[in-house]
Design an enzyme around this catalytic site. Structure first.
Site, PDB file in Angstrom:
ATOM      1  N   HIS A 659      38.264  33.903  39.122  1.00 16.49           N
ATOM      2  CA  HIS A 659      39.578  34.468  38.841  1.00 16.49           C
ATOM      3  C   HIS A 659      39.767  35.779  39.600  1.00 16.49           C
ATOM      4  O   HIS A 659      38.795  36.378  40.072  1.00 16.49           O
ATOM      5  CB  HIS A 659      39.732  34.746  37.339  1.00 16.49           C
ATOM      6  CG  HIS A 659      38.720  35.724  36.840  1.00 16.49           C
ATOM      7  ND1 HIS A 659      37.412  35.372  36.587  1.00 16.49           N
ATOM      8  CD2 HIS A 659      38.812  37.056  36.571  1.00 16.49           C
ATOM      9  CE1 HIS A 659      36.755  36.439  36.175  1.00 16.49           C
ATOM     10  NE2 HIS A 659      37.584  37.472  36.170  1.00 16.49           N
ATOM     11  N   ASP A 661      41.350  39.668  39.035  1.00 18.02           N
ATOM     12  CA  ASP A 661      41.647  40.556  37.908  1.00 18.02           C
ATOM     13  C   ASP A 661      43.047  41.130  38.079  1.00 18.02           C
ATOM     14  O   ASP A 661      43.485  41.377  39.199  1.00 18.02           O
ATOM     15  CB  ASP A 661      40.646  41.722  37.868  1.00 18.02           C
ATOM     16  CG  ASP A 661      39.264  41.256  37.452  1.00 18.02           C
ATOM     17  OD1 ASP A 661      39.153  40.166  36.853  1.00 18.02           O
ATOM     18  OD2 ASP A 661      38.297  41.993  37.738  1.00 18.02           O
ATOM     19  N   HIS A 711      36.344  36.361  41.787  1.00 18.86           N
ATOM     20  CA  HIS A 711      34.949  36.355  41.318  1.00 18.86           C
ATOM     21  C   HIS A 711      34.770  35.539  40.052  1.00 18.86           C
ATOM     22  O   HIS A 711      35.735  35.168  39.386  1.00 18.86           O
ATOM     23  CB  HIS A 711      34.476  37.784  41.089  1.00 18.86           C
ATOM     24  CG  HIS A 711      35.298  38.523  40.060  1.00 18.86           C
ATOM     25  ND1 HIS A 711      36.572  38.980  40.329  1.00 18.86           N
ATOM     26  CD2 HIS A 711      35.037  38.859  38.773  1.00 18.86           C
ATOM     27  CE1 HIS A 711      37.057  39.587  39.243  1.00 18.86           C
ATOM     28  NE2 HIS A 711      36.140  39.514  38.287  1.00 18.86           N
ATOM     29  N   ARG A 721      24.568  38.552  26.351  1.00 17.94           N
ATOM     30  CA  ARG A 721      24.827  39.562  27.367  1.00 17.94           C
ATOM     31  C   ARG A 721      26.145  40.265  27.040  1.00 17.94           C
ATOM     32  O   ARG A 721      27.105  39.629  26.603  1.00 17.94           O
ATOM     33  CB  ARG A 721      24.917  38.879  28.734  1.00 17.94           C
ATOM     34  CG  ARG A 721      25.261  39.808  29.866  1.00 17.94           C
ATOM     35  CD  ARG A 721      25.380  39.075  31.201  1.00 17.94           C
ATOM     36  NE  ARG A 721      25.794  40.024  32.217  1.00 17.94           N
ATOM     37  CZ  ARG A 721      26.703  39.797  33.145  1.00 17.94           C
ATOM     38  NH1 ARG A 721      27.290  38.608  33.217  1.00 17.94           N
ATOM     39  NH2 ARG A 721      27.033  40.731  34.016  1.00 17.94           N
TER      40      ARG A 721
END
Ligand SMILES: *[C@@H]1O[C@H](CO)[C@@H](O)[C@H](O)[C@H]1NC(C)=O
Ligand SMILES: *[C@@H]1O[C@H](CO)[C@@H](O)[C@H](O)[C@H]1NC(C)=O
Ligand SMILES: *[C@@H]1O[C@H](CO)[C@@H](O)[C@H](O)[C@H]1NC(C)=O
Length: 730
Positions: A659, A661, A711, A721
């Site tokens: 996607h 940002d 990314h 995480r």
């Protein structure tokens, strides 16, 4: 010319030894004897003796150890002084002696015997009294005083100088009681024309020898010249040799005493503050003085954990320390008991008073004093309020070595003039700005300062608690704060309080606006205590980037740098988990291959925990400067609509598909560590086929948003995480 004149005078005097010649040419400094009556070695007396020693005066102290009957022992005024002087003079036979009779608890010398002698000779009388602007104790005697053309008209008995035979003659008629007024006695001699003439008395009307401060405060200023400081009388343009803080002027004398007779340079401070130090360096650990440290938690306070970390790191043998910890706040029980449990056994003794005991602040402070007062082996009491950030690990040692009755390290609130001392008092006992207050706080004048009020952190000799300060209601007052009441008590007992700015010691926290509704409330302190926030939460190597250290570039135009400490990461994760409302509701509008679409993450937004203002401040203060450094020409106010903590879990949301940002640039901070915390993870930039696969805890990735840096979040294969993501300048 001058020399031949002197030689001429000496010759004349040798040939014709008349009394006049004797006086003017042959009096010597060693004829001067300073005589004082002091029944007790108060701090004021010690200061007097220090100044006398500094100028090499010969001092004879009378009345030592006698019970003071002539009034308040702190302001000796009374017949007892005259009786003791009269008796002492009888045994003095050397008629050449010049007697300087002065008070000592509230007197300092500003110059040496040579100048005093010169001015005495110039006064051309056998006895010279100090002068006063105000008549006391009998106003009706005013008319009987001789008129003076210029200067003070009234006699002050706090200081006079004269030849032994004349002074003997003067006190010979004393037959009063110890409680009678010496001032009145000498005044009556002076206003009697016959006696004035036969004894040959005059007044030092223009304060060339003696300066009484009572009624003359506005006339006296400090005058700095080279490395020397003198008090100057502005009205008569004189430099008095002896300064007397009589009547209600003791605090002003304390103020002057900070400069006189020290030798001053303002760069390095007073070079002769005092020489009565107590070095610890040659002592073995078990020979160190025993100190009771009183820790007081009286209000919700930020960074209490850090406070206890610092207490632990204080450089001092722990087997010579006893702790008294008073905690009134249920909010802080966790931190206090963790400290006591983990480290309490390192100390010689720990006494702990918790909120459930419902003890008043003043009672707790009295208990702490008692812990030291009642144990014979206690040498010092060290008061440490929890809002004190004591950065200097050697503070306790430094203060002990100063060997002063009560001494505080000077601390301020970062960037403010707020400090833990007052330099002066208003008429009603509250704060007043001293002339040198700002210079002291900002370190432009360095030294040890006698001040009327200290608070929060100070070291006190235990012997005081067993003598002058043995009362058990030192903190009690009907209308004053406990610390003000305490200082007033100390002042009234004639005990000096000092503050030192010879070293840097730390700062005072602000406890205002401290929220207690979160798990890690310290995270919210970026505005109120920015320096403490930085020390706690910003990575130690962050500043290197700002100093031009190259920033790592793992992929094109992707910058990677340390920004958070481990603690910051842990606190943020724990705060979010504590809040717990993770959502996959598609809060993240992102652009996917040309069209807008949701790429839902499991996240909690900063504004959900009311952390958005603080987060913005963090971005502005710590990220924006780096952005502007890395992408030159781009300026940012670090605006964001979206900032959140993302959780990746194999069975929840392990990855994020590719996607763009919705940002100009994005900040992605790893909040935990691959290996110990999770497996897999990382970020891949598709256009460059470049991945950051081993994110480092506390490090930020910064990359452009909506155009080039398409990314994806790589799958987390085990564990959990966490990352903190901000879309800046949407
Ligand atoms: C006092 O005496 C000492 C030694 O006799 C001398 O070094 C010092 O300069 C004197 N101090 C003053 C202020 O005169
Ligand atoms: C005091 O003594 C000086 C000499 O020391 C003399 O000149 C002066 O006249 C005397 N004053 C009085 C009032 O006797
Ligand atoms: C900071 O940098 C130094 C030197 O590069 C390094 O040894 C140290 O571990 C770094 N500190 C942290 C917390 O990573």
């Amino acid at each position: 010319m001058k020399l031949s004149l002197v030689l001429f005078s000496v010759l004349i005097c040798t040939l014709f030894p008349l009394r006049d010649c004797d006086e003017q040419q042959q009096v010597r400094e060693d004829q001067i004897v300073v005589v004082t009556v002091a029944t007790k070695e108060t701090d004021g007396f010690k200061r007097f003796m220090r100044s006398a020693k500094h100028f090499n005066y010969t001092v004879k102290v009378l009345g030592r150890g006698q019970k003071w009957k002539g009034g308040d022992y702190l302001s000796p005024g009374g017949g007892q002084k005259v009786r003791i002087l009269k008796a002492a003079l009888e045994s003095m036979k050397d008629e050449n002696k010049i007697i300087v009779f002065i008070d000592s608890y509230d007197v300092i010398f500003a110059s040496g015997p040579k100048e005093l002698l010169k001015k005495f000779v110039q006064a051309k009388h056998k006895v010279v009294f100090s002068s006063e602007t105000l008549i006391w104790p009998d106003r009706h005697l005013e008319d009987k005083h001789p008129h003076v053309r210029e200067g003070n008209r009234f006699l002050g008995s706090g200081g006079f100088i004269g030849y032994l035979p004349n002074i003997k003659e003067m006190v010979a008629e004393w037959a009063g009681d110890d409680g009678d007024s010496d001032q009145l006695f000498f005044t009556k001699i002076f206003i009697n024309p016959e006696k004035r003439k036969s004894i040959n008395i005059t007044l030092d009307s223009k304060c060339r020898l003696f300066q009484n401060l009572h009624g003359a405060l506005d006339e006296v200023v400090l005058k700095f010249e080279d490395r020397r400081v003198r008090a100057r009388n502005l009205l008569y343009d004189t430099l008095p040799v002896i300064i007397h803080g009589n009547g209600p002027t003791k605090l002003q004398l304390n103020y002057l005493g900070n400069y006189i007779p020290n030798v001053w340079t303002f760069e390095t401070g007073c070079t002769v503050c005092h020489d009565d130090l107590l070095p610890l360096r040659n002592l073995k650990e078990n020979e160190y003085p025993l100190v009771v440290i009183g820790v007081f938690i009286q209000q919700p306070t930020p960074f209490v954990t850090v406070f206890f970390e610092r207490l632990l790191k204080l450089q001092y043998p722990k087997n010579r320390l006893k702790l008294f910890i008073f905690n009134k706040e249920p909010h802080h029980e966790r931190e206090v008991s963790a400290f006591v449990q983990d480290h309490g056994s390192l100390y010689l003794d720990v006494k702990f008073v918790g909120p459930e005991e419902e003890i008043e602040d003043t009672a707790a402070r009295t208990m702490a004093f008692d812990m030291c007062r009642k144990q014979k082996d206690c040498d010092y009491f060290f008061n440490l309020d929890v809002d004190v950030a004591l950065k200097n690990e050697n503070t306790l040692k430094i203060l002990i070595e100063q060997n002063l009755p009560i001494v505080a390290p000077l601390l301020t609130r970062t960037g403010r003039l707020w400090s833990n001392f007052w330099g002066a008092l208003s008429a009603d006992g509250y704060y007043a700005r001293a002339e040198d207050y700002v210079d002291l706080v900002q370190g432009r004048r360095v030294g040890i300062w006698n001040v009327p009020y200290i608070t929060s952190v100070y070291l006190m000799k235990a012997s005081l608690l067993r003598s002058e300060l043995s009362d058990d209601d030192l903190f009690h007052s009907n209308f004053m704060d406990p610390d003000m009441a305490f200082c007033q008590h100390v002042r009234n007992k004639g005990v000096f309080m000092y503050v030192t700015n010879m070293d840097t010691f730390g700062r005072i926290l602000s406890t205002e606006n401290y929220q207690t509704s979160h798990l890690h409330n310290d995270l919210w302190q970026i505005f109120e205590n920015p320096e403490d926030w930085r020390e706690r939460y910003i990575h130690e190597n962050y500043t290197h980037i700002m100093k031009g250290k190259p920033v790592e570039t793992p992929c094109p135009d992707v910058y990677w740098f340390p920004v958070f400490t481990d603690i910051a990461c842990n606190h943020l994760v724990e705060e979010m988990e504590h809040f717990g409302k993770w959502s996959g509701g598609g809060n993240v509008d992102t652009r996917i291959q040309g069209g807008y679409e949701n790429v839902p993450t499991i996240d909690i937004h900063m504004n959900q925990v009311n952390f958005d203002k603080e987060w913005h401040q963090f971005l502005l203060e710590y990220i924006a400067p780096i952005t502007e450094q890395m992408y030159p020409g781009y300026h940012t106010q670090a605006h964001f609509d979206l900032a959140f903590v993302v959780r990746y879990k194999p069975d929840e949301q392990p990855f994020l598909r590719p996607h763009h940002d919705a940002s100009t640039f994005t900040i992605n901070i790893a909040l935990n560590q691959r290996g110990p915390d999770y497996e897999g993870g990382g970020c891949r930039f598709l256009r460059y086929d470049c991945s950051v696969e081993a994110p480092r805890k506390g490090w930020a990735l910064m990359h452009p948003g909506r155009l080039t840096h398409y990314h994806e979040g790589l799958p987390t294969t085990a564990g959990v995480r966490y990352i903190a993501v901000s879309f800046v300048d949407p």
